[in-house]
Design an enzyme around this catalytic site. Structure first.
Site, mmCIF file in Angstrom:
data_model
loop_
_atom_site.group_PDB
_atom_site.id
_atom_site.type_symbol
_atom_site.label_atom_id
_atom_site.label_comp_id
_atom_site.label_asym_id
_atom_site.label_seq_id
_atom_site.Cartn_x
_atom_site.Cartn_y
_atom_site.Cartn_z
ATOM 1 N N LYS A 85 0.847 -1.182 0.000
ATOM 2 C CA LYS A 85 0.000 0.000 0.000
ATOM 3 C C LYS A 85 0.891 1.244 0.000
ATOM 4 C CE LYS A 85 -3.934 1.900 2.632
ATOM 5 N NZ LYS A 85 -4.841 1.638 3.777
ATOM 6 N N SER A 163 -9.471 1.610 2.751
ATOM 7 C CA SER A 163 -8.666 2.451 1.871
ATOM 8 C C SER A 163 -7.629 1.685 1.066
ATOM 9 C CB SER A 163 -7.955 3.529 2.702
ATOM 10 O OG SER A 163 -7.071 2.950 3.650
ATOM 11 N N SER A 187 -9.792 -0.827 6.663
ATOM 12 C CA SER A 187 -9.154 -0.639 5.362
ATOM 13 C C SER A 187 -8.445 -1.854 4.789
ATOM 14 C CB SER A 187 -8.173 0.534 5.422
ATOM 15 O OG SER A 187 -8.867 1.744 5.607
#
Length: 464
Positions: A85, A163, A187
């Site tokens: 990420k 996210s 997330s």
């Protein structure tokens, strides 16, 4: 290269455990694997990655191939691709966290702790994955780098969940076997659930955090997304610098599950509830003990938020204070900027009350649950259509709140959690079941989840 390794969980997702076995037996070459990985990425959705590390990855892959030829792999997973990420520091790269406003920052001087641990085990870093800007939404939309499209269903594009949006889609599409994300309110578990893969969120102390860009230092947690739970477990051990050791599944007849009757089923889709209840029946038939009842802490958390606000707000405002009060703020996604600035309306007492009551609720909940595993749907809805959310701010806010509701409870109570796929809705969009335990019981949770995963897979086989 020979045919793609296919997991039972989705049509395309690739098991890191199976890939490691093929690397070990010599039927898979680290260099050829990385070359195919980049070829697949280039022919896929361009919004999944924010940056690719082709030079670094090929160098790491060549080194892995040589180590394997010499019979000296750094670990059983030496040569396996992994992606991060876009909030993990990568040496020589600016960590952008899905935002264009951070591109002028100084490049990282070294890899984040987890990235370094992965490299020391021989894993090959492929690139950084797209995300909601600053990790501040459960939907996964990003106006700067584009929004990765959910690979499931047909018709109009669906959201990836956030996210860690790129993480969920990259694994579900089989582009990488492992993606490492963060989870402040859901997330990891939300994109895992919406994309039909497995996501493990550790307790707050489960992973080293050095070199990660925070959103809420109190609530931020980390973990892997993968095609299967064993791949998540192996990745978690590597990220902590430990040797890979897959635990034995806990005997299902020795496990006790608790299903809350309040909050988590409100406004849930019929298919989500139906698939959840089918999963519960499968667990009961296998010998699990399941009880249902009210979780008082859920109601307390809701009342606390309505009166004093959310803990993530002031912490995110503090982290990004200079940016959101600068002339550059206009470059931030307006929806993200508004959410961050809204926390300015909270008082210092609001924050102190939340912190104090959170500590009490965590302790109370620990005593009430003891060794029970909490069970409820990961998200109350499957992935909605993308375009309406891009066009309607009110719908965006309403849907984001609903999407985060179930998972955020676990962050507030510092639970560890595992999201497992458990079916599809009428539009062939995945549903997911969430297993959670109190802080520090990560090993117990993972051993229990292995048994649950096996039962759900058998139930799925029977239904098809």
């Amino acid at each position: 290269m020979s045919e793609r390794i296919v997991s039972k969980i989705t049509k395309e997702s690739v098991s890191a455990l199976d890939m490691a076995a093929r690397l070990d037996e010599g039927s898979l070459c680290p260099v050829a694997l990385v070359e195919e990985t980049f070829a697949n990425i280039r022919s896929s959705d361009p919004a999944i990655f924010t940056e690719l590390f082709e030079a670094r990855a090929l160098k790491e892959a060549h080194a892995s191939r040589q180590r394997r030829r010499d019979g000296k792999p750094l670990s059983p997973w030496d040569g396996i691709p992994i992606a991060w990420k876009d909030l993990f520091d990568i040496k020589g790269r600016v960590t952008t966290a899905g935002s264009v406003i951070l591109k002028s920052n100084v490049p990282a001087l070294c890899d984040a702790n987890m990235v370094a641990n992965a490299s020391q085990a021989g894993l090959v870093s492929i690139g950084c994955l797209n995300m909601t800007e600053f990790a501040y939404s459960g939907l996964g939309l990003n106006p700067h780098f584009g929004t990765p499209k959910n690979p499931h269903g047909s018709g109009p594009a669906r959201i990836p969940g956030g996210s860690s949006s790129g993480c969920g889609v990259a694994v579900a599409r089989g582009l990488v076997p492992l993606a490492i994300g963060s989870d402040t309110g859901g997330s990891i578990r939300i994109p895992a659930g919406l994309n039909g893969i497995v996501g493990y969120k550790g307790s707050s102390v489960a992973f080293p955090t050095g070199g990660t860009l925070p959103l809420s230092p109190t609530l931020d947690t980390f973990g892997p997304l993968a095609a299967d739970l064993k791949s998540c477990i192996g990745a978690a051990q590597i990220l902590n610098g430990r040797a890979i050791a897959i635990p034995k599944p806990s005997p299902i007849d020795q496990l006790k599950f608790f299903i809350p009757s309040n909050v988590v089923f409100e406004n849930a889709q019929d298919a989500v509830i139906q698939n959840f209840e089918a999963s519960v029946r499968a667990l009961e038939q296998a010998g699990a003990t399941i009880t249902r009842g009210v979780c008082d802490e859920f109601d307390d958390i809701g009342a606390l938020a309505r009166k004093h606000g959310y803990l993530v707000g002031p912490e995110a405002l503090d982290v990004h204070w200079d940016l959101v009060h600068s002339a550059q703020a206009k470059q931030i996604d307006p929806r993200i900027l508004d959410r961050i600035l809204d926390a300015g309306e909270m008082s210092a007492r609001d924050l102190l009350v939340i912190q104090r009551k959170r500590a009490r609720l965590i302790e109370k909940n620990r005593q009430v649950l003891d060794k029970q595993i909490v069970l409820f749907p990961t998200t109350p809805i499957t992935a909605p259509k993308l375009k309406p959310l891009e066009e309607d701010d009110d719908l965006y806010l309403q849907t984001n709140k609903l999407m985060l509701r179930n998972t955020a409870l676990g962050n507030f109570l510092d639970w560890c959690g595992v999201a497992l796929p458990n079916g599809l809705d009428e539009n062939q969009m995945p549903t997911s079941i969430l297993l959670s335990m109190t802080s520090g019981r990560d090993s117990d949770l993972l051993a229990a989840a292995l048994s649950v995963e096996s039962i759900l897979l058998k139930a799925d086989d029977r239904s098809t």
